[in-house]
Design an enzyme around this catalytic site. Structure first.
Site, PDB file in Angstrom:
ATOM      1  CD  GLU A   1     -40.728  25.557  11.812  1.00 57.92           C
ATOM      2  OE1 GLU A   1     -40.577  25.412  13.039  1.00 57.92           O
ATOM      3  OE2 GLU A   1     -41.122  26.631  11.302  1.00 57.92           O
TER       4      GLU A   1
ATOM      5  CE  LYS B   1     -40.188  32.699   6.814  1.00 56.85           C
ATOM      6  NZ  LYS B   1     -41.430  32.046   7.269  1.00 56.85           N
TER       7      LYS B   1
ATOM      8  CB  SER C   1     -41.903  38.811   2.172  1.00 56.23           C
ATOM      9  OG  SER C   1     -41.768  37.972   1.038  1.00 56.23           O
TER      10      SER C   1
END
Lengths: 274, 398
Positions: free
Chosen positions: B113, B91, B379
């Site tokens: 968000e 991220k 990830s």
């Protein structure tokens, strides 16, 4: 477009209320539409409840939630327009629906239903001009108004294009943000409206935040009408229990009608004096 | 060529586009102009690369999973270690890119968000580093479930705004972030967390995340002197998957996206958007999504909070239709088994999201021969999930 010609074109005192289909039930919506016509409405904007209403503030979101509890759909809402007509509704009705609901119903079926139930136009708040080409062509073919929106941030180039192609009326967003009651408008709104009026091929109505007669008075000279949503829906919410009960419904609807009439009084004083 | 999308209108084939209120259009035009300018600006790209290196710790390693490979006795398994990024997941790549862009655009505030809080933490992190004010919208339900991440965001100086509308989860937090952005667009940048939303967001996030695939491609080639036979990544909104796949799309490697099947795709409790969803519009983009017959958006379910999004990035819908990427789904239970296995065989606790990709990779590896290879995007790390794991596994690792 027949009803638009009769009730909208050439006027500069348009009162366009937004009501949520099925809030708090279908019968109340039908009776409210007729009442609003009797209190001077020129067009009814019939909102379709959606799970994810991006353009709406909390008041309309809550109305959508109330309505969804009754399983209100785009289809059932279009069919309720026919019932409004049977009760004497003569003014144009615009279906206000998010694009996903229209996609799932199917555009062809939508137009068939609209014809059958005497709907006059459609407004899709999340379908900007650039994405609306296909729907615009269909509306033209079917003789339905596709209501476009412009905002204070809309670029000059897009404003000319959108306003120049406006049909029915042009929905002018008063300020940034989402739908909802605002206490006053930014002064820049008047310069913006002047520009919009210059380019628009249809009457210009202002929405987002219109909730008081003083605002209507202030806007009167600068545009051709006002769209009132959240302020009305708030009254619907506060009369919810009475609207649910057939015995008290009529009275509650009259009270909401009183509010609408008081809000748009600045238009009527002018009408009386001329 | 699969790599030449989106077109000028932001369409990946028929998917994508800008299905947003008129009030958002100007902000998207402004963003697109800035993106075109800065993605061709060497100083900007240099800053981005430098921050990826010095702040996030890139390049992340490619790890050969030796014991897992031996155990499965099939294809060789390699892991692209996005879990080793600062803040523990891929991220941050995107958050750094968007925050640097926000600064270049002269914005002082960012809004984001978050579902489980991973993107919120990434946003709060870059806001702290680059001196931006940060508001993170988060569903009330999620705030309760993810108390640790809420605290992390606050510690990093962000304001966490509880979302009470709709189902009070990620999709509603996204709606609320967009609403806030629309109202404050002059000084606020919307830092979206995945390859979703209206154009140019899906393209922008892909371009910031492709560093995963670009690095992996080079690392893999140096190691094996060929391209992987198969590449596997998990898909919620789909940013780690696009980031991994994109640089390989013109190669021969098979690409497999893994959705969350939750309690099973034949139950109502899943998040398998491409497997079970239908065409519609969500958060400004035409794509597959989970909805009822009338078009009301449905609440997805997965044990992994990062995969339970009812839509999917439009580029994935396009890659599914073009058959360049195959999409499958993995249940909660399968993911948990894979998570346990990797922890015990390789000493890596993966995020539950990434464990979905691992589960699929393990299944395939068994069926492949020893000369073949699989690349898995790991990830994120599993630290954030320990609480959920303890609850689910009853506190007993096995």
């Amino acid at each position: 477009m027949k009803r638009f010609k009769k009730y909208v074109e050439g006027r500069n005192d348009l009162f366009i209320p937004f009501i949520m289909s099925g809030d708090p039930n279908e019968q109340a919506t039908i009776e409210l539409a007729v009442e609003l016509q009797d209190r001077g409405a020129n067009v009814i904007e019939l909102g379709i409840p959606y799970s994810d209403p991006l353009a709406d503030g909390p008041v309309i979101q809550e109305a959508a939630s109330r309505s969804l509890k009754n399983n209100t759909t785009l289809e059932s809402s279009i069919k309720s327009v026919k019932k409004m007509r049977e009760k004497g509704l003569k003014i144009p009705v615009i279906i206000f629906t998010y694009y996903n609901l229209l996609l799932q119903l199917g555009e062809d079926y939508f137009f068939a239903l609209a014809r059958e139930n005497e709907v006059d136009g459609i407004l899709v708040p999340d379908l900007p001009y650039e994405e609306g080409e296909h729907l615009r062509a269909l509306c033209e073919k079917e003789g339905l108004a596709l209501i476009s929106l412009v905002a204070p941030t809309t670029s000059e180039e897009r404003l000319q294009q959108i306003a120049g192609n406006a049909s029915g009326f042009l929905y002018c967003v008063s300020s940034l943000g989402v739908t909802g009651v605002r206490s006053e408008f930014h002064a820049s709104v008047f310069a913006f409206l002047e520009k919009v009026k210059k380019y628009s091929s249809a009457p210009v109505a202002v929405g987002f935040g219109v909730s008081k007669a003083e605002q209507v008075e202030a806007l009167k000279e600068s545009c051709d009408g006002v769209i009132v949503g959240s302020a009305l829906i708030k009254r619907v919410a506060s009369h919810e229990a009475d609207l649910q009960d057939p015995k008290t419904r009529e009275k509650a609807i009259k009270q909401i009608g009183d509010f609408a009439a008081a809000l748009t009084a600045p238009y009527r004083t002018e009408k009386l004096s001329t | 060529m699969a790599t030449q999308v989106p077109d000028r209108r932001g369409r990946f084939g028929r998917y994508g586009g800008k299905f947003v209120p008129e009030t958002v259009m100007h902000a998207l035009e402004e963003l697109e102009a800035a993106l075109n300018k800065f993605m061709a600006d060497e100083a900007f790209l240099h800053d981005f690369q430098e921050e990826l290196r010095e702040f996030s710790g890139r390049p992340t390693p490619l790890t050969f999973a030796k014991k897992m490979t031996e155990r499965l006795n099939g294809a060789k398994i390699y892991l692209k270690r996005e879990d080793l990024n600062h803040t523990g997941a891929h991220k941050l790549n995107n958050a750094i890119g968007q925050a640097l862009l926000a600064k270049r655009m002269g914005k002082e505030k960012i809004v984001a968000e978050t579902g489980a809080g991973q993107h919120g933490v990434a946003a709060a992190t870059v806001a702290a580093r680059y001196g931006l004010e940060c508001k993170v919208f988060m569903g009330e339900e999620d705030i309760e479930r993810q108390a640790l991440n809420v605290f992390r965001m606050k510690l990093l100086g962000a304001e966490v705004v509880p979302v009470k509308s709709g189902s009070k989860t990620l999709k509603d937090a996204t709606n609320e972030a967009i609403r806030y952005w629309v109202s404050n667009v002059e000084d606020t940048f919307y830092l979206i967390g995945s390859v979703v939303g209206p154009h140019p967001y899906p393209k922008m996030v892909r371009d910031f995340q492709r560093v995963i695939g670009d690095e992996a491609r080079e690392q893999f080639f140096n190691r094996e002197n060929k391209m992987p036979d198969c590449i596997v990544a998990c898909v919620g909104g789909g940013s780690n998957a696009i980031g991994t796949f994109y640089p390989f799309l013109d190669d021969e490697s098979a690409c497999v996206g893994v959705e969350a099947a939750g309690k099973g795709i034949d139950t109502p409790q899943h998040a398998a958007t491409l497997t079970k969803g239908s065409l519609g519009v969500i958060h400004g983009s035409l794509t597959y999504l989970l909805q009822d017959e009338a078009g009301q958006i449905q609440e997805p379910y997965s044990i992994s909070a990062g995969l339970d999004y009812p839509g999917i990035g439009p580029e994935h819908s396009y890659l599914k239709d073009s058959k360049r990427v195959e999409y499958v789904s993995i249940t909660d239970d399968e993911a948990l088994d894979a998570l346990t296995l990797l922890s015990q065989e390789e000493g890596i606790i993966p995020a539950i999201e990434s464990a979905h990709a691992l589960a699929e990779a393990f299944k395939r590896a068994k069926e492949m021969n020893k000369h073949e290879t699989i690349l898995v995007c790991l990830s994120g790390r599993g630290d954030k999930d320990v609480h959920t794991l303890m609850k689910t596994m009853g506190g007993e690792a096995h």
